[in-house]
Design a protein around this motif. Structure first.
Motif, short mmCIF file in Angstrom:
data_model
loop_
_atom_site.label_atom_id
_atom_site.label_comp_id
_atom_site.label_asym_id
_atom_site.label_seq_id
_atom_site.Cartn_x
_atom_site.Cartn_y
_atom_site.Cartn_z
N LYS A 306 0.87 -1.18 0.00
CA LYS A 306 0.00 0.00 0.00
C LYS A 306 0.90 1.22 0.00
O LYS A 306 1.84 1.30 0.79
CB LYS A 306 -0.92 0.00 1.22
CG LYS A 306 -1.87 1.18 1.31
CD LYS A 306 -2.83 1.03 2.47
CE LYS A 306 -3.67 2.28 2.68
NZ LYS A 306 -4.45 2.67 1.51
N VAL A 307 0.63 2.18 -0.89
CA VAL A 307 1.48 3.35 -1.04
C VAL A 307 0.62 4.60 -1.16
O VAL A 307 -0.34 4.63 -1.95
CB VAL A 307 2.39 3.26 -2.29
CG1 VAL A 307 3.41 4.39 -2.30
CG2 VAL A 307 3.08 1.91 -2.38
N ASN A 308 0.95 5.64 -0.39
CA ASN A 308 0.32 6.94 -0.53
C ASN A 308 1.33 7.90 -1.14
O ASN A 308 2.40 8.11 -0.57
CB ASN A 308 -0.13 7.47 0.83
CG ASN A 308 -1.14 6.58 1.51
OD1 ASN A 308 -2.18 6.27 0.94
ND2 ASN A 308 -0.84 6.15 2.73
N VAL A 309 1.00 8.45 -2.30
CA VAL A 309 1.88 9.40 -2.99
C VAL A 309 1.26 10.78 -2.84
O VAL A 309 0.12 11.01 -3.25
CB VAL A 309 2.05 9.04 -4.48
CG1 VAL A 309 2.94 10.08 -5.17
CG2 VAL A 309 2.64 7.65 -4.63
N THR A 310 2.02 11.71 -2.25
CA THR A 310 1.53 13.07 -2.01
C THR A 310 2.41 14.07 -2.72
O THR A 310 3.64 14.01 -2.63
CB THR A 310 1.53 13.39 -0.49
OG1 THR A 310 0.70 12.46 0.18
CG2 THR A 310 1.03 14.80 -0.24
#
Length: 414
Positions: A306-310
């Motif tokens: 799971k990856v959150n790219v901001t």
């Protein structure tokens, strides 16, 4: 805190998802902008009923792309036909991922106090307030201050009350759960998790965000707690934020890439099936092209599930706000490249689950006649036609994974 703009199209279910997104954003200290042009992030919740609707969704996405610096596309069309937005500079994601993606890499900011909340069968247990970090880009610290940790016994009693009230999933939360107890001179997270898992009852426990610098000193002890307790989801959220030590130093993060790798390697060694969730900030003011490539290399190497790219945006009263920023197009290009790599990696994870059988906990209603479930590693599994199967939130069941989307799998009860 971020200014957000949200637009919703389609059915009542979509409107409900948008309300949930807004609620999470408000709880994290964000607020609604007057329009997309003044927002840090714009959110388009799409519909895909007929071809004309899809054309309208694409046109509106193109308009928003030009009106805001950061666009998130979610909803039915995004999930069913995410490739349709390939030529638009937008992050395409599931409803559940939107609030975290809009955080700009900051810690979550709950409301005052640390009281638990029961939402359906999900118990929210804030174990402390505040953090021990001083990140140059984060405004949250101005609202929360240094960590203030209630006793282990007090938190266990709150968890027990949630279980007795009907909670089937307890979400252990905080600005940085890894530093729980630092203010008392003790590292108490492993003890707390062990004691919550020892509460009588059939439920699951999810550990919330823990910065790599906070959990590094206890990661060996912590992974033993995971290995010894079936109630504890084999899942950690450890936001690395960059693959460049130079950028991490400018961010004033409490870790460097080596510490992050040590945490990941330890969990890889001790757990056969687990989920790593992490975050990356792209376009930090001092990030060079070489720094960005180091982040891309780290993502390829670690391959989190799971990856959150901001995309970086300046927050008032932060030191990073005084730095000379990168051009908007540079940030867009880097965000798009990393988001594409993320979808490839995460998509492979869920595709690899097809054909497996998993025990899952049904956590909350999904879209239409479906329920959202979590397996032992907190990976999301959707059970469709839930009423026909007699399945509802709070149920434990065995499912066969039949198909997958990029961010979740579909399961059929067996």
């Amino acid at each position: 805190m971020a200014r957000y703009h949200i637009e919703t199209y389609g059915c009542t279910s979509n409107r409900g998802e948008s309300r949930a997104i807004e609620s999470a954003l408000r709880d994290a200290g964000h607020y609604r902008a007057e329009g997309p042009e003044t927002a840090d992030v714009a959110i388009l919740n799409t519909c895909t009923v007929v071809e004309k609707t899809e054309t309208n969704m694409l046109r509106r996405a193109e308009e928003l792309e030009n009106e805001t610096t950061d666009l998130i596309v979610t909803g039915c069309m995004a999930l069913a036909q995410g490739e349709a937005f390939a030529d638009i500079d937008a992050r395409v994601m599931h409803w559940d991922e939107v609030p975290q993606a809009a955080l700009n890499g900051e810690c979550p900011t709950p409301g005052p106090g640390v009281e638990p909340v029961l939402d359906g069968v999900v118990g929210i247990l804030p174990i402390a307030r505040g953090c021990m970090s001083n990140c140059s880009y984060c405004i949250t610290k101005h609202a929360t201050g240094r960590v203030d940790s209630p006793s282990v016994e007090a938190n266990v009693e709150k968890a027990r009350a949630l279980v007795h009230a009907g909670a089937k999933e307890i979400r252990v939360t905080g600005q940085d759960t890894g530093v729980y107890g630092w203010d008392t001179g003790e590292r108490k997270l492993p003890e707390l998790l062990s004691r919550i898992c020892a509460i009588e009852g059939d439920f699951r426990v999810r550990l919330g965000m823990a910065n790599p610098g906070g959990i590094h000193g206890i990661h060996e002890e912590l992974v033993e707690v995971f290995a010894d307790n079936e109630k504890l989801y084999d899942f950690i959220h450890a936001p690395v934020q960059s693959g460049s030590d130079e950028v991490l130093e400018e961010m004033r993060r409490q870790h460097r890439v080596g510490k992050f790798r040590e945490v990941v390697d330890t969990f890889d060694r001790e757990l056969d099936y687990w989920t790593l969730s992490t975050d990356f900030i792209v376009g930090f003011p001092t990030e060079t092209e070489a720094d960005h490539e180091l982040s891309m290399d780290l993502l390829r190497e670690v391959r989190p599930e799971k990856v959150n790219v901001t995309r970086f945006s300046k927050r008032p009263k932060t030191d990073a706000a005084e730095m000379k920023g990168l051009g908007g197009q540079v940030k867009k290009n880097r965000s798009k490249a990393m988001s594409e790599l993320k979808r490839e990696i995460v998509g492979e994870v869920y595709e690899g689950m097809v054909g497996d059988e998993r025990e899952v906990l049904c956590v909350e209603p999904g879209t239409g006649d479906s329920v959202k479930c979590r397996d032992s590693a907190y990976r999301q599994v959707i059970v469709q036609n839930a009423s026909e199967w007699g399945v509802e939130p709070g149920d434990f069941l065995d499912v066969e994974i039949t198909t997958s989307q990029t961010m979740y799998a579909f399961g059929k009860p067996v």
